[in-house]
Design an enzyme around this catalytic site. Sequence first.
Site, PDB file in Angstrom:
ATOM      1  N   GLY A  82      39.221  39.915  47.567  1.00  0.00           N
ATOM      2  CA  GLY A  82      38.996  39.444  46.204  1.00  0.00           C
ATOM      3  C   GLY A  82      38.920  40.570  45.195  1.00  0.00           C
ATOM      4  N   GLY A  84      37.278  42.880  43.410  1.00  0.00           N
ATOM      5  CA  GLY A  84      35.978  43.543  43.423  1.00  0.00           C
ATOM      6  C   GLY A  84      35.723  44.418  42.215  1.00  0.00           C
ATOM      7  N   ARG A 170      46.260  45.131  32.480  1.00  0.00           N
ATOM      8  CA  ARG A 170      47.621  44.979  32.967  1.00  0.00           C
ATOM      9  C   ARG A 170      48.081  43.533  32.844  1.00  0.00           C
ATOM     10  NH1 ARG A 170      46.679  46.349  39.364  1.00  0.00           N
ATOM     11  NH2 ARG A 170      45.644  44.430  39.994  1.00  0.00           N
ATOM     12  N   ARG A 177      49.159  36.518  45.554  1.00  0.00           N
ATOM     13  CA  ARG A 177      49.682  37.491  46.505  1.00  0.00           C
ATOM     14  C   ARG A 177      49.723  36.896  47.907  1.00  0.00           C
ATOM     15  NH1 ARG A 177      45.768  41.784  44.465  1.00  0.00           N
ATOM     16  NH2 ARG A 177      45.603  40.472  42.641  1.00  0.00           N
ATOM     17  N   ASP A 235      47.425  42.131  50.576  1.00  0.00           N
ATOM     18  CA  ASP A 235      46.794  41.736  49.313  1.00  0.00           C
ATOM     19  C   ASP A 235      47.400  42.468  48.130  1.00  0.00           C
ATOM     20  OD1 ASP A 235      45.186  43.785  50.880  1.00  0.00           O
ATOM     21  OD2 ASP A 235      44.380  44.127  48.885  1.00  0.00           O
ATOM     22  N   ASN A 236      48.291  43.428  48.384  1.00  0.00           N
ATOM     23  CA  ASN A 236      49.013  44.105  47.310  1.00  0.00           C
ATOM     24  C   ASN A 236      50.492  43.723  47.303  1.00  0.00           C
ATOM     25  OD1 ASN A 236      46.766  45.485  46.365  1.00  0.00           O
ATOM     26  ND2 ASN A 236      47.070  47.196  47.761  1.00  0.00           N
ATOM     27  N   ASP A 245      49.389  47.210  41.795  1.00  0.00           N
ATOM     28  CA  ASP A 245      48.399  48.169  42.285  1.00  0.00           C
ATOM     29  C   ASP A 245      48.984  49.571  42.472  1.00  0.00           C
ATOM     30  OD1 ASP A 245      46.234  49.523  43.249  1.00  0.00           O
ATOM     31  OD2 ASP A 245      45.630  47.976  44.653  1.00  0.00           O
TER      32      ASP A 245
END
Length: 410
Positions: A82, A84, A170, A177, A235-236, A245
């Site tokens: 998540g 963070g 951004r 994702r 997750d990226n 990222d």
Amino acid sequence: MSAPTLEHTLADALPEMAVDAHGAPCEAPELVVLNEPLADELGLDVAWLRSDDGVAWLTGAGGGHAMAYAGHQFGTFVPLLGDGRALLLGDLTDAHGVRREIQLKGSGRTSFSRPGSDGRGAIGPMLREYLVSEFMHAVGIPTTRSLAVVATGETVERQFGPVPGGIVARVARSHLRVGTVQLAALNAGDLVQRVVLAAGFPAADELLRTVMERQLRLVAAWMRVGFVHGVMNTDNTALSGETIDYGPCAFTETFRGNAVYSSIDRGGRYAFGNQPNIIAWNLARLADALLAISDEATLTSILGGIQETWDSQWTTLLQGLSTTGDITTYNSSHPWPLTDGTGRTHDHGPLFLPRNHMLDDAITKAEKNRDYSSYFELLAAVTDPFNPDAGPEWMAQPEGEREYVTFCGT
């Protein structure tokens, strides 16, 4: 002048994965760089963004949502990650009729923050993300865009001591994702189906096929400019096919297959030449998560097309690259088939790019002396990278493969 009216499309569609959050208070926030053309494209009031209220908005004072997801990090599955240290402010429709999400990175702790994390960002990594992502856009590579960087006026503790704090705003078509689908699959098929719908697809097979094509094309485009992402965790890996990222990223100018610059990639899992294999592995993990709403035969059949799709992208995008053994080298005499961010094509590669030591030197000056002159000079060059007049001649000179280490910035 007033704050923009944002929708909360993602949080409304997936309330189980959204948690209300606010940015941490900032004592003396200062706008360092604002992407005015992007602000105009988004329909944002530039004058308001530069006002005290606008800068406060760019620190998360108005609140938003932290989104949950899971992910494989360096091959190890983590069932709950998540945002963070990120805050999804919301979304709007841009001048082209496209929905765009605005997210802050480095804005403070959320309920997904890891133990001991302050959730804040350091100004250096935020300046890096702004510049590198805008270079990627300028050479036509799908990417999240950078709207602004704000210095928080505070210091954050990092492994080498205190450094100035910073936040980057951004913009993405979507922050969904592979890890979002993975988290949904741990819960129920209905949630997986709603993630698929939120991503704009009616069924799992269409999502997998499209994401496969997007991601293979994206990684091929990365390879075209020597880009090393550095942390290709699931997750990226964005379902939109955008680069997301810019933590420990860097560039290999000699296109060295075993180039690794990230301090945490000790085994070389995400080395430059291994990126195609890793994205294939990530796509297989996406297929695993989609089994909750599809059948194995269909998904396996789609994955069976990875090599053919990659070969097609390689042929299309990498005409100027040749491979010998494990070493990939760039032949600059070949045509440059990518279009830039304005849709123009070029017969040569970019003259200016975020060369590792040039960018590092510029960021160091900004961090230590609040001297942004070198940073803005480099930014001007890499956002008009095919124009020989965009920067000084020395900035277009290759640095070669000098020793270089990047850090994730957390």
